[in-house]
Design an enzyme around this catalytic site. Structure first.
Site, PDB file in Angstrom:
ATOM      1  CB  THR D  44      -2.550 -84.077 101.121  1.00  0.00           C
ATOM      2  OG1 THR D  44      -1.566 -83.353 100.361  1.00  0.00           O
ATOM      3  CG2 THR D  44      -2.739 -85.458 100.511  1.00  0.00           C
ATOM      4  CD  GLU D  45      -2.794 -78.706  99.015  1.00  0.00           C
ATOM      5  OE1 GLU D  45      -3.027 -79.326 100.078  1.00  0.00           O
ATOM      6  OE2 GLU D  45      -2.051 -77.716  98.953  1.00  0.00           O
ATOM      7  CG  ASN D  46      -0.972 -84.293  96.831  1.00  0.00           C
ATOM      8  OD1 ASN D  46      -1.300 -83.876  97.932  1.00  0.00           O
ATOM      9  ND2 ASN D  46      -0.081 -85.248  96.673  1.00  0.00           N
ATOM     10  CB  SER D  86      -8.519 -82.901  95.606  1.00  0.00           C
ATOM     11  OG  SER D  86      -7.877 -82.576  96.817  1.00  0.00           O
TER      12      SER D  86
END
Lengths: 209, 219, 219, 209
Positions: D44-46, D86
């Site tokens: 997840t990019e967060n 990320s």
């Protein structure tokens, strides 16, 4: 002033709670003269903040070394990080003070400390250029003259540059100089009167105020 | 992911590969993998590492075996770098000297998909000659390009079965950036632990960057 | 380093400052510091954050108080971003939209002393219009510049007395990069611990990047 | 094919041990159809790898959310990292597959999924452009026609682009298409014969092989 006295002199000028990188060689000795109460934090570019004194005996850990590849120790509050993060810290201007050795410094703050330009030398720069341009203040520690009596504080460097206009102060065995866009100024003369140092440097072609 | 031996770990490295080799001095140097690479036999290699070998072991042994065509590093010349020194003076190995932080940042750029970056380090020096430069915000910068590896050989403290890595003290150095910059990342670790045994907040290199892990004993 | 209150922490933030505000959605959002900034009164601010506020709290409250001249973010429009939406449509706040990863990388560049970088994200799109571009290795890139903050307001899980920080889960998000990119970094933490209590291998933000810490209760 | 069947179809095409990012909306459902034994790792990019299923009840932790800001869980072997790391992971091409929704995809793989270009819309891009250019393979999940019956697979996008030539495959309710420099090809038709889909799209001006 001998090297240890000079190291103590540099240590006195490092403000409390500064983040400081001490270059390989002579500058490393500054650490021995920092007051442990001062809150000065040492950075080593191979990836650590809050480096402690040299390790000896049982405390030697091959995974814990400084930039000179000597075993060191860790102080409480230390942090480890990788090389890209460590040099980002330097390049980004987060270190307050960096103390470096030098072959030559120019009156305007150019630094030459990575190569003597000898035609057969194998080039090797390490972190010298990163340190030169990274810290908010770059101090140089060096003798004022080399072993052959040639001045190391010069109107302009003849050795290949490490960084342009990056040095703000030069601590030598004879005097402390401020350098920069306005040229060199004697900030403090040790054993010899400032006027005499000025005359001596003037004879080498360098005007110092 | 977890392989049985250092020899299995370096299998398939091709002649002419660019090999990123972790370590700063001896700390973090993947000695077991380098020895295996010497046995494996790949030649004509470009080696990217901070130094160019100490004494007769590790990178120095790889150089001595005649496998290295080019070294990209920040500091080849050390008190005990006689193997490199001799090859270099004999014109048998090419050298590209890169400031240490620029070396790390060029590796990071490769891993991070950055095409090139303007870097103040080295501007106005010999090492910037022939490079594109630009003044940004009154400061001189040099345009630097990524350094990508075909293979990275690194050392870490612990790996879990998914390839998540933690390092130990200043042995971390180039490992985490090199792991991101190579097509195949090969890691020598002190021990392999169960998946779930590493604190997710403290993983330094996530397993996505790791291809092969061998349980070796760090020097 | 450790200050007594959020009000002490934000003292001295000047009108017209660029303020980096951590958080992704509500995770990692420094609510206590934003509330203190509203009380403090600085106006004409440029706010850099991933979003432009939710509901009536945090950034939305700062916007509603009329303190923000410009927002630099990746995603202002959310289901409950009505405060921003209204101000934007009324022409009362300027907006610069930046892809999320480019936002993070521009902040990192500011902290890392990188003058500019060629980034593939957004090449050939509306967001690249007017920007310098270049094809590198056959791929289109856009030249992106650092985003520097006068102040960063971030949230972390724990700080020690030297300002070393650890974060918690995905609340880490923008905190570590923003901490490096601002002249003054101000942190709201769940608890302050003794120097030495944080594992040096697991410190995410070293104290060198931190100026003021306030013991707040994360939302 | 209904959305859940389609999600299952996409899940089947994700190789074991892949690192995968599932976009907000429809693609998120792919997670429910991945075999836990497959070793597929979700990003997840967060700032997380090895994200687990949605959190409910007592497992909800406000510090643990996905890119859609929904509470999620952590699987063994997870790792957390900051936003710059990320997105470096994405931009650097380390994810094997990314599954995204779309407003339009062109036959050559251009993606439009961030803006309909409406003049009064507030622009908002989030991580869409990073995801589009970052993964080794970008899959799109969408209906083949919008609610007004206009095709979403088009000769060239009329909505503002998210990324050029970045999509390799499009999963729709009607068929699976490969897209790219050679144009669009039907890979698999679901309920309607391929020839009929080709005719239907040809009528909208799109040639599909």
């Amino acid at each position: 002033m001998n090297p240890d006295q000079l190291a103590a002199r540099v240590a006195r000028d490092i403000p409390p709670h500064s983040y400081v990188n001490l270059g390989i060689g002579l500058p490393t000795r500054v650490a021995d003269h920092l007051n442990p109460e001062s809150g000065v934090v040492l950075h080593t570019e191979n990836g650590m903040l809050n480096m402690g004194p040299a390790a000896t005996g049982d405390r030697i850990d091959p995974d814990l070394i400084n930039a000179g590849k000597q075993p060191v120790t860790e102080l409480p509050g230390a942090a480890y990080f990788h090389h890209a993060d460590s040099f980002a810290m330097m390049r980004g201007g987060h270190l307050d003070v960096c103390v470096l050795g030098a072959f030559q410094v120019s009156a305007t703050g150019d630094l030459a400390n990575w190569s003597t330009g000898a035609p057969d030398a194998i080039p090797a720069v390490g972190g010298a250029m990163d340190l030169a341009i990274g810290a908010r203040q770059v101090f140089v520690m060096m003798t004022l003259f080399d072993k052959r009596g040639r001045p190391k504080l010069v109107p302009s460097c003849t050795f290949p540059l490490t960084g342009a206009g990056c040095v703000s102060r030069v601590y030598t065995d004879v005097a402390v100089f401020d350098v920069g866009p306005e040229g060199a100024v004697i900030r403090e003369a040790f054993d010899v009167p400032a006027e005499q140092i000025r005359d001596q440097l003037a004879a080498t072609g360098l005007r110092v105020r | 992911m977890i392989v049985a031996s250092a020899d299995d770990a370096v299998a398939g490295i091709a002649d002419g590969s660019t090999v990123l080799v972790g370590g700063f001095g001896r700390a973090g140097m993947p000695y077991g993998l380098i020895d295996a690479l010497i046995r494996q036999g790949a030649t004509g290699l470009t080696v990217v590492s901070n130094n160019a070998g100490n004494g007769d072991t590790g990178l120095a042994a790889l150089l001595k075996a005649g496998r290295v065509a080019k070294v990209i590093c920040s500091f080849p010349r050390q008190t005990d770098s006689y193997v490199f020194d001799q090859l270099y003076r004999a014109g048998q190995v090419e050298l590209e000297v890169v400031p240490q932080g620029t070396l790390a940042e060029r590796l990071r750029a490769a891993g991070a998909g950055i095409g090139a970056f303007f870097c103040p380090t080295g501007a106005g020096t010999l090492l910037a000659e022939g490079k594109e430069s630009r003044t940004i915000d009154g400061r001189d910068h040099v345009l630097e390009y990524p350094i990508r590896g075909d293979v990275a050989l690194i050392q870490a403290h612990r790996a879990d079965g998914m390839g998540n890595l933690v390092y130990r003290k200043t042995a971390r150095n180039f490992g985490p950036v090199m792991a991101t910059a190579a097509t195949t990342t090969i890691v020598e670790v002190g021990a392999v632990v169960e998946v779930g045994a590493l604190d997710p907040e403290a993983v330094v290199t996530p397993g996505i960057y790791v291809d092969r892990v061998v349980n070796g004993s760090p020097a």
